[in-house]
Design a protein around this motif. Structure first.
Motif, PDB file in Angstrom:
ATOM      1  N   HIS A   1      42.292  34.816  51.023  1.00 32.16           N
ATOM      2  CA  HIS A   1      41.941  36.016  51.066  1.00 32.16           C
ATOM      3  C   HIS A   1      40.411  36.209  51.319  1.00 32.16           C
ATOM      4  CE1 HIS A   1      41.872  40.505  49.950  1.00 32.16           C
ATOM      5  NE2 HIS A   1      41.635  40.575  51.356  1.00 32.16           N
TER       6      HIS A   1
ATOM      7  N   PHE B   1      37.651  38.699  51.788  1.00 28.29           N
ATOM      8  CA  PHE B   1      37.308  40.206  51.430  1.00 28.29           C
ATOM      9  C   PHE B   1      36.707  40.847  52.646  1.00 28.29           C
ATOM     10  CE2 PHE B   1      36.624  39.065  46.791  1.00 28.29           C
ATOM     11  CZ  PHE B   1      38.152  38.901  46.616  1.00 28.29           C
ATOM     12  N   PRO B   2      35.767  40.558  53.234  1.00 26.43           N
ATOM     13  CA  PRO B   2      34.939  41.418  54.306  1.00 26.43           C
ATOM     14  C   PRO B   2      36.006  41.838  55.467  1.00 26.43           C
ATOM     15  CG  PRO B   2      33.516  39.648  53.567  1.00 26.43           C
ATOM     16  CD  PRO B   2      35.012  39.345  52.910  1.00 26.43           C
ATOM     17  N   CYS B   3      36.748  40.983  56.032  1.00 20.52           N
ATOM     18  CA  CYS B   3      37.638  41.341  56.991  1.00 20.52           C
ATOM     19  C   CYS B   3      39.067  41.295  56.867  1.00 20.52           C
ATOM     20  CB  CYS B   3      37.388  40.312  58.184  1.00 20.52           C
ATOM     21  SG  CYS B   3      37.876  38.459  57.714  1.00 20.52           S
ATOM     22  N   ALA B   4      39.382  41.182  55.742  1.00 19.03           N
ATOM     23  CA  ALA B   4      40.679  41.260  55.008  1.00 19.03           C
ATOM     24  C   ALA B   4      41.835  40.154  55.596  1.00 19.03           C
ATOM     25  CB  ALA B   4      41.559  42.665  55.426  1.00 19.03           C
ATOM     26  N   TYR B   5      41.151  39.127  56.255  1.00 23.93           N
ATOM     27  CA  TYR B   5      42.207  38.099  56.961  1.00 23.93           C
ATOM     28  C   TYR B   5      42.617  37.270  55.801  1.00 23.93           C
ATOM     29  CZ  TYR B   5      43.955  33.965  59.177  1.00 23.93           C
ATOM     30  OH  TYR B   5      44.673  33.408  59.918  1.00 23.93           O
ATOM     31  N   ILE B   6      44.003  36.725  55.762  1.00 27.94           N
ATOM     32  CA  ILE B   6      44.418  36.332  54.742  1.00 27.94           C
ATOM     33  C   ILE B   6      45.507  34.728  55.404  1.00 27.94           C
ATOM     34  CG2 ILE B   6      46.424  37.799  54.431  1.00 27.94           C
ATOM     35  CD1 ILE B   6      46.079  36.992  51.506  1.00 27.94           C
TER      36      ILE B   6
ATOM     37  N   SER C   1      45.007  43.408  53.963  1.00 22.59           N
ATOM     38  CA  SER C   1      45.271  41.901  53.488  1.00 22.59           C
ATOM     39  C   SER C   1      46.666  41.603  53.530  1.00 22.59           C
ATOM     40  CB  SER C   1      44.543  41.553  52.363  1.00 22.59           C
ATOM     41  OG  SER C   1      45.111  42.004  51.279  1.00 22.59           O
TER      42      SER C   1
ATOM     43  N   ASN D   1      48.124  41.629  57.106  1.00 24.08           N
ATOM     44  CA  ASN D   1      47.574  40.458  57.642  1.00 24.08           C
ATOM     45  C   ASN D   1      48.326  39.181  57.309  1.00 24.08           C
ATOM     46  OD1 ASN D   1      45.834  41.775  59.273  1.00 24.08           O
ATOM     47  ND2 ASN D   1      44.281  41.439  57.718  1.00 24.08           N
TER      48      ASN D   1
ATOM     49  N   TRP E   1      44.418  43.647  60.822  1.00 24.77           N
ATOM     50  CA  TRP E   1      44.090  44.661  60.297  1.00 24.77           C
ATOM     51  C   TRP E   1      42.572  44.671  59.474  1.00 24.77           C
ATOM     52  CZ3 TRP E   1      49.012  44.037  60.843  1.00 24.77           C
ATOM     53  CH2 TRP E   1      49.748  45.272  61.793  1.00 24.77           C
ATOM     54  N   ASP E   2      41.618  45.490  59.671  1.00 24.40           N
ATOM     55  CA  ASP E   2      40.436  45.395  58.741  1.00 24.40           C
ATOM     56  C   ASP E   2      40.603  46.474  57.500  1.00 24.40           C
ATOM     57  OD1 ASP E   2      39.186  43.857  60.533  1.00 24.40           O
ATOM     58  OD2 ASP E   2      37.931  45.299  61.586  1.00 24.40           O
ATOM     59  N   ILE E   3      39.682  46.126  56.816  1.00 24.51           N
ATOM     60  CA  ILE E   3      39.808  46.947  55.556  1.00 24.51           C
ATOM     61  C   ILE E   3      39.978  48.632  55.627  1.00 24.51           C
ATOM     62  CG2 ILE E   3      38.409  47.506  53.270  1.00 24.51           C
ATOM     63  CD1 ILE E   3      36.971  44.854  53.518  1.00 24.51           C
TER      64      ILE E   3
ATOM     65  N   SER F   1      36.786  44.120  47.541  1.00 21.12           N
ATOM     66  CA  SER F   1      36.945  44.137  49.385  1.00 21.12           C
ATOM     67  C   SER F   1      36.010  45.437  49.848  1.00 21.12           C
ATOM     68  CB  SER F   1      38.249  44.554  49.820  1.00 21.12           C
ATOM     69  OG  SER F   1      38.932  43.605  49.469  1.00 21.12           O
TER      70      SER F   1
ATOM     71  N   GLN G   1      32.254  44.181  49.776  1.00 23.43           N
ATOM     72  CA  GLN G   1      31.903  43.288  50.805  1.00 23.43           C
ATOM     73  C   GLN G   1      31.816  44.370  52.152  1.00 23.43           C
ATOM     74  OE1 GLN G   1      31.215  39.952  51.065  1.00 23.43           O
ATOM     75  NE2 GLN G   1      31.156  40.249  48.879  1.00 23.43           N
TER      76      GLN G   1
ATOM     77  N   LEU H   1      28.404  44.994  54.348  1.00 21.74           N
ATOM     78  CA  LEU H   1      28.317  44.272  55.536  1.00 21.74           C
ATOM     79  C   LEU H   1      28.539  45.556  56.743  1.00 21.74           C
ATOM     80  CD1 LEU H   1      30.699  41.276  55.244  1.00 21.74           C
ATOM     81  CD2 LEU H   1      28.024  41.082  55.796  1.00 21.74           C
TER      82      LEU H   1
ATOM     83  N   LEU I   1      30.708  47.562  57.085  1.00 21.88           N
ATOM     84  CA  LEU I   1      32.089  47.681  57.958  1.00 21.88           C
ATOM     85  C   LEU I   1      33.015  48.933  57.627  1.00 21.88           C
ATOM     86  CD1 LEU I   1      33.218  44.237  57.401  1.00 21.88           C
ATOM     87  CD2 LEU I   1      32.374  44.969  59.487  1.00 21.88           C
TER      88      LEU I   1
END
Lengths: 477, 435
Positions: free
Chosen positions: A228, A230-235, B138, B141, B242-244, B426, B429, B433, B435
């Motif tokens: 995972h 964290f910055p972009c939530a990709y997993i 997450s 995703n 999706w983003d945070i 999260s 971060q 950044l 975001l």
């Protein structure tokens, strides 16, 4: 003729030794493995140089249904430590040379004495007979517990030598059923030792447990960490992050390099990929493959069994010496037969009836299937009842509706044939004998049963119990 | 009684020019945007739907013929208790070619056990669990990563869906291939549980059912609710999902717009949800939602306001409308308040009740006029009529003050990064950044 001189001037002639009024027979690898001729000997010495041969003979002796054999003192000579639990535990002593005859003679005498104290009355069911046999053996050998021994040769992985000797290693699960029965009867008391799981098809205990794909049951799968970012939530699986150029991990969504676990990424779980059906999953199924029959089964369908150390209860100790009455419900429940007490009452009425009508003759008969225990061992407890029901059906089809019968136990049946004279009864029984033999032979792979019967005319002035006892004695003596 | 007489006398003595001067905020902004614009758009939409009828029927036929695989993803945390009901209700759906993917975001209750059981029984296609909580984005995703469908439908576990909801939400994809995402119509299921829930039901009627028909028709529809939204998988894959959050629903909608797709609202795809039944919980929810306007519209996606390569007029209008009516007018309302306090001090005693009367009349009018345009109603109109007078306080004061608090918190303190709704690891971060 072989002739050996052993110390103390004892002669071994034709494998026989006479010592202190005891007749020993020595079985070595050159001997015949038939054990029936051994009945006249007081004790047996098996030459265990060939352990497989010794084990075979010992199994035959201890596995025999006749106490004349299974309780016979058996000693081993030239025995080297064996992994076989039967050979190791089911003997009465080891000797290294015939110099030690005195020691084993004393043991044999003690065993002989104890053997004479036992009660040999038949019991109702197959389980009861096996348990009785075990209890007799334990009584004569002063054994207090039945201990399971891990055994690769046993299909369930454990063996109880005193009971297992009565079964092939492939029929070991029946041993557990017998023990459960003994426990239910209050003869033995369990102390938990281990839990095992058996195949639901063949009761085998050698199972290969595998983690399989929940979709196709294949065990051909590979696991990966899920990552995972964290910055972009990709997993996704870690392979998504692997970079073809170097070993660094780069996020496929935002192209940032992963730097520090716990700071900018973590591995929250793992994912499995099935190489067979191409599906992904996290929670695999656990299946067990039976090594014996290759059945592949979900673990929840395995049969759980407790392996216990069994101790003789007070009732068990008494039963070992004095015999016991088992509940015998299995044989009482067979349709077309009466329970023994009702049979005796009916017989009493019949005696009263012929007292009044002296012209009329009725007969009583006893039928014993001598070696049916061997069949029960093969087919198991559940099938035992089916066999008895089939036999009863067959008999019922060939006798009058007014005739009645009852099982004394699962091998012995009493009948009362109304208005049947002795000659007619003898003829009927001969016919029944032939029919039962055929029935068993046709249904159980040519198994040949040995059927004995006796009949007598019902006497108007003798009591029913007396007449049944006389008939039983005539058959078994 | 005397006050009422004085009030009526005063108001009847006020001429039109003065009336407009005193209630300019209402006439210029509220009445224009939330009544005139909406009613004309709705009438146009109703009229237009007659011409679209055949196209919609053809699209439905096309959907039924093609039977595309749809991946329903249900991310959540400690939602196990709702899953069985959801799974059962899905059996009723008219469209059945779907896979159901449930994602557990580090639940600490028995969610995992329940879902594993349902997965073993074949009632869930796949169940994935993150042992460590990673946040809703997450979790969604993770579902997206292993989804195999051509379309992704995002569900919330505690919602329930009309039996034709999935079919209806998919049809527009076949009507217009440029549509990249479709929002469903969210209604309040527990509207009778408390006054708070009833007022929200009225609000949803207005802002979600009617408001989204309007924004959808005008091409400025801006938030596809996570409770019920459908997406082309291709679009989500291009974005990496999706983003945070918080505010990830609005964020993904903007991102899909930026890719050049159209966003559609489908009023016939109905989902029912439970809203907070206490004002305390409602405050928390709305503060979270309102902060996202600053964080996502004004910070993350501020490029929408500037002419660049990806500039699109509809995106600009969508953002402007959102920022104008939520942020600028919110500030302007305070100007109006000050204007009244300083310039009409002596008349305030009449202006405030008049304001309430105006808004209440407007609310009644909107409710009655728009009711015929809603084809699904929770309850007869009469049930809600008695609550309409309260809407002026709920919508005009309560929610407006909440919005103000949220904006202040976000503008000055970037409070959304501290929201426990998202795991701190999260948020840290995301903040670093920007975001």
């Amino acid at each position: 003729m072989s002739l050996k001189i052993v110390p103390q001037n004892v002669e071994i002639r034709n494998n026989k030794i006479e010592f202190e009024n005891l007749l020993f027979f020595i079985i070595d690898s050159n001997s015949n493995t038939k054990i029936e001729p051994l009945i006249g000997y007081d004790a047996i010495i098996i030459d265990a140089k060939d352990a497989d041969f010794a084990q075979l003979v010992l199994r035959k002796i201890r596995g025999h249904y006749n106490p004349e054999f299974y309780l016979k003192p058996v000693f081993l000579i030239n025995y080297k430590e064996s992994k076989d639990p039967i050979l190791h535990t089911m003997n009465d002593g080891f000797i290294h040379s015939y110099d030690q005859l005195k020691e084993i003679a004393d043991i044999a005498k003690q065993l002989f004495l104890k053997t004479t104290q036992l009660d040999y009355q038949p019991v109702a069911t197959f389980e009861a007979q096996i348990i009785k046999k075990v209890l007799n053996y334990m009584y004569t050998r002063d054994l207090k517990t039945l201990k399971p021994i891990p055994d690769l040769n046993s299909v369930i992985g454990y063996t109880y030598p005193e009971i297992s000797i009565n079964f092939d290693s492939t029929e070991e699960s029946q041993v557990l059923e017998i023990l459960e029965w003994g426990e239910k009867e209050g003869l033995i008391w369990p102390d938990f030792y281990e839990r095992i799981y058996l195949c639901n098809q063949c009761s085998g205990g050698f199972l290969s447990y595998r983690e399989v794909c929940p979709h196709c049951n294949s065990s051909n799968s590979s696991a990966q960490d899920l990552v995972h970012h964290f910055p972009c939530a990709y997993i996704g699986p870690i392979s998504d992050f692997r970079n073809n150029v170097d070993n660094s991990l780069t996020c496929p969504k935002c192209n940032k390099a992963l730097r520090h676990i716990g700071v900018d990424y973590d591995k929250p779980s793992i994912i499995h990929h099935c190489n067979n059906c191409d599906k992904n999953f996290q929670d695999f199924f656990v299946r067990a493959k039976c090594i014996s029959c290759t059945q592949d089964v979900e673990v929840q369908y395995l049969i759980p069994k407790s392996i216990n150390i069994y101790k003789l209860t007070k009732r068990g100790r008494t039963a070992a010496a004095n015999g016991f009455l088992s509940s015998g419900k299995e044989v009482d429940d067979i349709f077309g037969t009466l329970s023994m007490p009702v049979f005796k009452t009916m017989l009493h009425y019949e005696i009263e009836r012929i007292k009044e009508n002296t012209e009329q003759k009725s007969s009583i008969a006893i039928i014993n299937i001598e070696n049916i225990l061997e069949l029960y061992k093969k087919i198991g407890k559940k099938a035992e009842k089916t066999v008895l029901e089939s036999v009863v059906n067959l008999i019922r089809e060939n006798i009058k509706p007014t005739d009645f019968m009852a099982f004394e136990n699962s091998t012995t049946l009493y009948m009362c044939l109304i208005n049947n004279d002795f000659i007619q009864t003898e003829s009927d029984l001969t016919k029944l004998k032939s029919l039962i033999e055929k029935l068993i032979k046709n249904n159980f792979n040519d198994f040949e049963v040995k059927i004995n019967f006796k009949a007598s005319l019902l006497q108007p002035f003798n009591k029913s119990e007396f007449q049944l006892d006389e008939l039983t004695k005539e058959l078994f003596d | 009684m005397r006050f009422i007489d004085e009030f009526i006398n005063y108001m009847s003595s006020v001429d039109a020019a003065k009336l407009f001067r005193m209630f300019w905020f209402f006439f210029i902004f509220e009445f224009f945007r939330f009544f005139l614009v909406e009613i004309s758009t709705i009438i146009f939409w109703k009229f237009d739907s007659i011409f679209r009828k055949k196209g919609i029927a053809d699209a439905r036929l096309s959907l039924i013929k093609n039977q595309p695989l749809v991946s329903i993803i249900v991310p959540g945390r400690n939602e196990g208790k709702h899953i069985y009901k959801l799974v059962n209700s899905l059996k009723e759906q008219t469209y059945q070619n779907f896979e159901l993917i449930v994602i557990d975001d580090g639940s600490d209750d028995d969610t995992a056990a329940i879902c594993r059981n349902l997965e073993h029984r074949g009632m869930i296609t796949a169940f994935y669990r993150n042992d460590v909580r990673g946040g809703k984005a997450s979790a969604a995703n993770l579902g997206l990563r292993f989804a195999r469908g051509e379309f992704i439908v995002h569900f919330d576990a505690d919602c329930s869906y009309d039996r034709d909801a999935i079919e209806n939400i998919l049809v527009p994809f076949y009507y217009n291939p440029k549509i990249g995402a479709i929002g469903g119509n969210i209604q309040v299921r527990n509207y009778k549980e408390s006054l708070c829930a009833t007022l929200q039901a009225l609000e949803y009627y207005d802002t979600i059912s009617i408001g989204r028909i309007t924004t959808g028709e005008l091409g400025i529809y801006r938030v596809i609710s996570g409770a019920f939204g459908a997406f082309r998988k291709e679009a989500l894959d291009r974005l990496g999902g999706w983003d945070i959050g918080p505010g990830l629903d609005g964020d993904i909608t903007v991102k899909i717009r930026k890719l050049g797709y159209k966003i559609h609202f489908e009023p016939t795809a109905v989902c029912q949800t439970n809203v907070p039944i206490t004002f305390n919980r409602l405050i928390k929810q709305r503060l979270r939602w309102d902060k996202s306007l600053i964080r996502f519209r004004l910070r993350k996606h501020r490029d929408v306001f500037f002419p660049n390569d990806s500039f699109k007029f509809s995106n600009f209008i969508s953002f402007m409308e959102n920022v104008t009516y939520n942020l600028i007018l919110n500030i302007k309302w305070y100007f109006y308040l000050l204007d009244m306090v300083f310039n009409f001090t002596s008349q305030l005693i009449f202006i405030i009740p008049m304001n309430i009367v105006l808004y209440t009349v407007n609310n009644f009018m909107k409710f009655l006029v728009f009711s015929p345009f809603r084809d699904r109603k929770n309850e007869g109109i009469t049930y809600f009529l008695i609550y309409i007078p309260l809407m002026v306080f709920y919508f005009g004061y309560f929610l407006r003050i909440l919005r103000t608090v949220a904006y202040v918190q976000e503008v000055f303190f970037k409070a959304s990064y501290k929201d426990e709704w998202n795991p701190a690891k999260s948020s840290r971060q995301a903040k670093a950044l920007k975001l």
